[in-house]
Write an enzyme that holds these catalytic residues in place. Structure first.
Site, PDB file in Angstrom:
ATOM      1  N   ASN A  41      30.992  48.659   4.155  1.00 24.18           N
ATOM      2  CA  ASN A  41      31.108  47.332   3.565  1.00 24.18           C
ATOM      3  C   ASN A  41      29.747  46.638   3.600  1.00 24.18           C
ATOM      4  O   ASN A  41      28.846  47.025   4.342  1.00 24.18           O
ATOM      5  CB  ASN A  41      32.093  46.495   4.373  1.00 24.18           C
ATOM      6  N   CYS A  77      36.406  54.174   3.339  1.00 27.89           N
ATOM      7  CA  CYS A  77      37.837  54.385   3.160  1.00 27.89           C
ATOM      8  C   CYS A  77      38.130  55.868   3.260  1.00 27.89           C
ATOM      9  O   CYS A  77      37.541  56.669   2.522  1.00 27.89           O
ATOM     10  CB  CYS A  77      38.296  53.845   1.806  1.00 27.89           C
ATOM     11  N   ASP A 111      38.586  47.459   9.027  1.00 27.44           N
ATOM     12  CA  ASP A 111      38.030  48.230   7.924  1.00 27.44           C
ATOM     13  C   ASP A 111      36.732  48.920   8.334  1.00 27.44           C
ATOM     14  O   ASP A 111      36.426  50.025   7.886  1.00 27.44           O
ATOM     15  CB  ASP A 111      37.784  47.301   6.731  1.00 27.44           C
TER      16      ASP A 111
END
Length: 302
Positions: A248, A239, A17
């Site tokens: 994050n 994203c 991610d």
């Protein structure tokens, strides 16, 4: 202050991610050094990579090479969005598979060109098969609080989707504030509801730090009974299909907060910062998290 857990599990999402939205192409060997350094820091659960179309997420085009080169310790996850991705992940030796669905149709269509319902119908037999074969299934729930296209998301919509994954046999739910708009009150409300509704499933909170409220949201989730959190070394992430989603919450900042509160993580803050050193020169944006800044200024922090 409500009762807090004595120990928290950190699931490191930096290699997947954290890097998936990175503009610079990060070499495979750099990713592997990053993974090894994170393991050396004490990380036992980690998203290693994702088996997605390299056309849409080119950064993850080396997924098979990552699986071949990474040391398999603890519980390493790979993300797979569909039947093809799951098949490729299994062929590469993955035993812990993460699937993902957005609560809102608008986000899901932007992400994988399907409505939420279409995605669930496609994933249901895949999850059942994975469980029949004894694999661990992690379900990642995107836009659990707010959607960049539809706005605020009703709590019951998120709970309903989580319930469906639990009924299919998923082992874990990773519930995400995808664009970093959640407040501590929203965090406490949703996770309290999920703990009440689904007490027997592993429940993980995933916060982005867009508005610098991720640590506060984690504290609220702790009070709701959550003891598992997705974090990303260096605060890397974002994203590609969610406008406005920044990184994050940083692993080093979360571990620092928890350890200072007397909550054990088993992870070294210095070790995480050393892992960030492996990728910092390969990413396009500066890394300026609180603990990494102290580390770079020569202060011993853990």
């Amino acid at each position: 202050m409500l009762s807090l857990p004595k120990k928290v599990e950190i699931i490191e999402v930096g290699p997947r991610d954290g890097l998936q939205n990175e503009k610079n192409r990060v070499p495979t060997e750099v990713k592997l050094r990053f993974i090894r350094a994170l393991q050396d820091a004490g990380v036992s659960e980690m998203e290693l990579t994702s088996f997605v179309s390299p056309k849409w997420v080119p950064q993850m085009g080396d997924a098979a090479d990552i699986m071949a080169g990474a040391k398999r310790t603890g519980r390493p996850f790979v993300l797979a969005p569909n039947e093809r991705g799951i098949a490729d992940a299994r062929a590469a030796g993955a035993e812990n598979i993460a699937v993902f669905v957005g609560v809102t149709d608008a986000f899901n269509k932007k992400n994988i060109n399907r409505t939420t319902e279409e995605s669930m119908k496609q994933l249901a037999p895949q999850i059942r098969k994975l469980k029949e074969d004894g694999l661990f299934v992690r379900a990642c729930i995107s836009t659990a609080f707010h959607c960049p296209f539809e706005g605020p998301v009703d709590t019951e919509r998120t709970v309903s989707l989580c319930r469906r994954f639990a009924e299919l046999g998923a082992d874990e739910l990773s519930v995400a504030d995808t664009i970093g708009m959640a407040t501590p009150e929203e965090s406490y409300r949703l996770f309290s509801r999920l703990k009440e509704e689904l007490p027997d499933i592993l429940l993980t909170a995933h916060f982005h730090d867009t508005r610098k409220m991720a640590l506060a949201n984690i504290f609220a989730a702790l009070q709701a009974g959550v003891s598992r959190f997705d974090t990303s070394a260096g605060g890397l992430g974002g994203c590609p299909f969610a406008p406005g989603a920044t990184g994050n919450v940083a692993t080093e900042d979360v571990v620092n907060m928890l350890e200072r509160m007397g909550i054990e993580t088993g992870i070294s803050v210095d070790g995480i910062c050393r892992a960030v050193d492996e990728v910092v020169s390969h990413v396009s944006r500066p890394i300026a998290t609180g603990m990494y800044t102290l580390y770079k200024n020569g202060q011993r922090i853990g």
